[in-house]
Design an enzyme around this catalytic site. Structure first.
Site, PDB file in Angstrom:
ATOM      1  N   HIS A  80      -9.671  -5.361  10.613  1.00  0.00           N
ATOM      2  CA  HIS A  80     -10.383  -5.751   9.817  1.00  0.00           C
ATOM      3  C   HIS A  80     -12.307  -4.746   9.475  1.00  0.00           C
ATOM      4  CE1 HIS A  80      -7.824  -8.421   9.063  1.00  0.00           C
ATOM      5  NE2 HIS A  80      -7.917  -8.089   7.167  1.00  0.00           N
TER       6      HIS A  80
ATOM      7  N   GLU B 118       0.695  -1.177  -0.424  1.00  0.00           N
ATOM      8  CA  GLU B 118      -0.201   0.215   0.042  1.00  0.00           C
ATOM      9  C   GLU B 118       0.620   0.922   0.268  1.00  0.00           C
ATOM     10  OE1 GLU B 118      -0.846  -2.587   1.812  1.00  0.00           O
ATOM     11  OE2 GLU B 118      -2.960  -2.830   0.746  1.00  0.00           O
TER      12      GLU B 118
END
Lengths: 394, 362
Positions: B159, B90
């Site tokens: 998450h 990322e």
């Protein structure tokens, strides 16, 4: 240093032997002579996963004199910034580049303004190399309207988009993926240009660098990663920060070249080689072996982690301006007197610009709220006391 | 390799703009409906078709057709030069996308969930959000960061976080939170066309939900304004301000409240930054009572900002303290019963609205 003259049948070659002063009507003794001269770099290039370019670099009197003047200007500018900082005209951070000038000028000599450059916070001279003016530098450092970022950026945030200089970044290492992104965009737009993403030996260990390098190699991006290795990441010597300080090899599958960063002609040769490589084969790493005379920033004396002998030793043996001066004198392109005149002239130019920059006003208060967005949508923004200070974003 | 084969096929076929209506062949012609997933896909498709500078980047957006199938079909249509599968890095690929935006391209970066955006948050904040300001307007960054945000179902603590308040803090960013398909289409198209960095927070559990959609929304030029909230349900007794999935819960709560004689006004915020303070304040000045609803952690959240804003602007109009419904102040647990307690439920919103209403001075 091995020197050779290219024999030319043009009458211009005779001028090389005549002192220049007799043929100069102008107030500035910059030669317009472009007769080729071949010079050998100080040391050969060391390569990783590629064939090194030749040590013989083609140059000419005009280029050498331009190198001299540009580097003298950069040197004088940085020293003047030191004084301004101590006199409190410059606040916050001020990271000076003196000693490293050859990287900035050598690179510019090999590329065009359509190629992109992005660097970290030691960006004053890189900005000048890209065509920025002294006034824009000093005014920005002092936070005035005439600054390149209108006083809103400061020392670490110089930009010049019209000559593809993308800053000026304070977060160590961030500029490398950004630079690979510029290269991506150049390839996407089919511009046939390249990006030079500069970083230091301190940033060379950043994970995001390797992430960006991996993607650049996968996608064959025309990205050239240039490690300006001045051997100290702030106060930490390279051998204390990197298990392997051979930064030109750290790309593993990406080819690399180690270059004497104090030799402007070696830098030029390496950048020219890198540009050709990147356009055909994707990313390449250049490690410029260079040195900064100042500490990391103005709050660092620079002598607690290195000896004064080391600093003066480099100044004696490897100073980039002295190297060019010796080259110019030995080729009789100018006299010592003329070079000193250039330095005096440059000093005056810097002093005059500082006076001019000091007259530039600070930004208007309303500018606090401009440029937050490119398209502000007329939304409201607030000052510290929101009942007192509100603005509509343009 | 497969990508190159596709690219060759692409060069041989001609590209057409496929109107989104064709995706509705499976639905009855009487009432047009569209899932949020299709809405997002059609918005991406139309914007890529209209502007060759728009490109997609992210993990699995290409050959996998998108981790949540939002980018389905786009690799086939636009080729591997415009739909790029990235490695799981990322920080690296976000930096690359921001650099491409500096040069003038228009990247749409997908984070598989916004939890992973934390790996790249330096680029979102320091490289993207602040550049236009630091460069006094020289470097604008026309980039969109999109992906699912907030709680899903049973995915655990790492998450499930909602990042609306985090990103909305930063001047220079725009933060959007679509609820239904109309929001998804209109706001994503607006985000891609906007010259500033936009954080576009979707919701995984809404992707499969279907909403009615008008012809106007289906038009390829349809765009919603950034910074404007929508009154989803008009009311007069209490204002309920929510974003994303909680808008749906708030509407359900309003139906229940109606049976008890409480007429709730539900605001779909749509935009967290800029926040539509005037719509919120106008509503509170009408109803005199406010409940804010969010899935996120409560401290320093969107509800806190709305409460402060209303107290500052409309204090005299409040007949009751502002009520705040938010996710529980704990990392998201896995066990189903605990997870249910960690996220607001419709009955929580109903209860808070009733509290706001029974505090009236006769």
């Amino acid at each position: 240093m091995a020197l050779s003259y290219l024999r030319s049948s043009s009458s211009r070659s005779v001028n090389l032997l005549k002192p220049l002063s007799s043929s100069l009507p102008l107030r500035r003794p910059i030669s317009t002579d472009t007769t080729p001269i071949t010079v050998e770099t100080s040391v050969p290039f060391t390569s990783h996963q590629c064939d090194a370019p030749s040590r013989s670099v083609e140059t000419n009197p005009k280029e050498l004199l331009t190198f001299f003047r540009d580097m003298a200007l950069m040197r004088r500018m940085e020293i003047a910034a030191d004084s301004l900082y101590k006199a409190k005209f410059i606040r916050g951070f001020c990271h000076l580049y003196d000693g490293q000038e050859a990287v900035a000028v050598g690179m510019e000599a090999a590329i065009t303004k359509k190629d992109c450059i992005i660097t970290a916070y030691r960006d004053h001279c890189t900005f000048i190399g890209r065509g920025g003016t002294l006034l824009e530098v000093f005014a920005e450092l002092m936070g005035r309207q005439a600054g390149c970022s209108k006083g809103k950026g400061g020392s670490m945030h110089f930009y010049k988009k019209d000559s593809n200089f993308y800053g000026g970044h304070g977060i160590v290492g961030a500029q490398v993926p950004l630079g690979c992104g510029l290269a991506f965009a150049q390839k996407y737009s089919k511009d046939e240009t390249v990006t030079f993403a500069l970083y230091g030996d301190g940033a060379a260990n950043q994970g995001q660098l390797f992430e960006a390098l991996n993607i650049s190699a996968l996608w064959d991006l025309p990205a050239i990663l240039v490690c300006e290795n001045n051997h100290y990441g702030m106060g930490t010597a390279e051998w204390r920060a990197a298990k392997s300080p051979a930064y030109y090899k750290r790309g593993d599958y990406v080819p690399g070249l180690k270059v004497d960063g104090m030799d402007a002609l070696a830098v030029k040769q390496a950048c020219k080689f890198a540009k050709e490589h990147a356009l055909k084969n994707g990313p390449i790493i250049l490690e410029m072996d260079t040195y900064r005379y100042h500490g990391h920033s103005m709050s660092d004396p620079g002598s607690t982690y290195r000896t004064r002998d080391e600093i003066s030793g480099v100044r004696q043996e490897r100073d980039p301006i002295e190297r060019i001066r010796k080259l110019i004198l030995s080729h009789d392109l100018a006299t010592e007197e003329e070079l000193k005149d250039i330095e005096k002239e440059v000093r005056k130019e810097v002093d005059d610009t500082i006076t001019q920059a000091k007259e530039s006003p600070m930004p208007e208060p309303s500018k606090l709220f401009t440029n937050v967005y490119a398209k502000g949508l007329g939304v409201e923004s607030f000052g510290a006391d929101r009942k007192e200070v509100r603005a509509t974003l343009p | 390799m497969l990508g190159i084969a596709r690219q060759k096929m692409l060069e041989q076929s001609s590209k057409k703009i496929r109107p989104a209506v064709s995706m509705l062949r499976n639905y009855s012609s009487a009432a047009k409906e569209m899932t949020v997933r299709t809405a997002l896909n059609s918005a991406l498709d139309e914007e890529m078709s209209a502007d060759s500078k728009v490109f997609l980047m992210g993990e699995e957006v290409g050959e996998y057709q998108g981790a949540y199938k939002i980018t389905k079909g786009l690799l086939d249509k636009y080729g591997p030069e415009r739909v790029l599968d990235t490695p799981i890095t990322e920080a690296g690929f976000t930096g690359i996308a921001v650099g491409a935006a500096y040069y003038g391209l228009k990247p749409v970066v997908e984070f598989m969930t916004f939890n992973f955006s934390m790996q790249a948050i330096d680029h979102i904040i320091n490289s993207a959000a602040k550049s236009n300001y630091m460069s006094a307007g020289q470097i604008s960054v026309p980039i969109v960061f999109r992906g699912p945000n907030g709680a899903a179902a049973g995915v655990g603590a790492q998450h499930s976080q909602c990042y609306a308040a985090w990103y909305a803090t930063c001047p220079g960013l725009k933060v959007l939170t679509p609820y239904n398909s109309e929001d998804a289409r209109g706001l994503l198209k607006a985000a891609i066309r906007d010259p500033d960095p936009v954080v576009f927070l979707e919701n995984e559990l809404l992707y499969g939900e279907s909403f009615p959609i008008s012809d106007e929304v289906l038009d390829s030029s349809f765009c919603l304004p950034i910074g404007k909230a929508k009154i989803e349900r008009k009311g007069k007794h209490v204002t309920i301000a929510a974003y994303s999935k909680m808008v749906g819960y708030s509407l359900k709560a309003a139906e229940i409240l109606e049976k008890d004689g409480i007429d709730a006004e539900v605001i779909n915020l749509r935009s967290i930054r800029p926040l539509d303070r005037s719509t919120i304040n106008d509503s509170v000045r009408k109803t005199n009572r406010l409940v804010t609803v969010e899935e996120a952690f409560p401290q320093h959240g969107v509800g806190a900002e709305i409460c402060a804003c209303v107290v500052e602007e409309s204090f005299a109009y409040l007949d009751a303290p502002v009520e705040r419904i938010a996710g529980a102040d704990v990392p998201m647990p896995y066990a189903a019963n605990l997870e249910r307690m960690a996220v607001p439920q419709v009955e929580d919103i109903v209860r808070a609205a009733k509290r706001a209403c029974y505090r009236s001075v006769p």
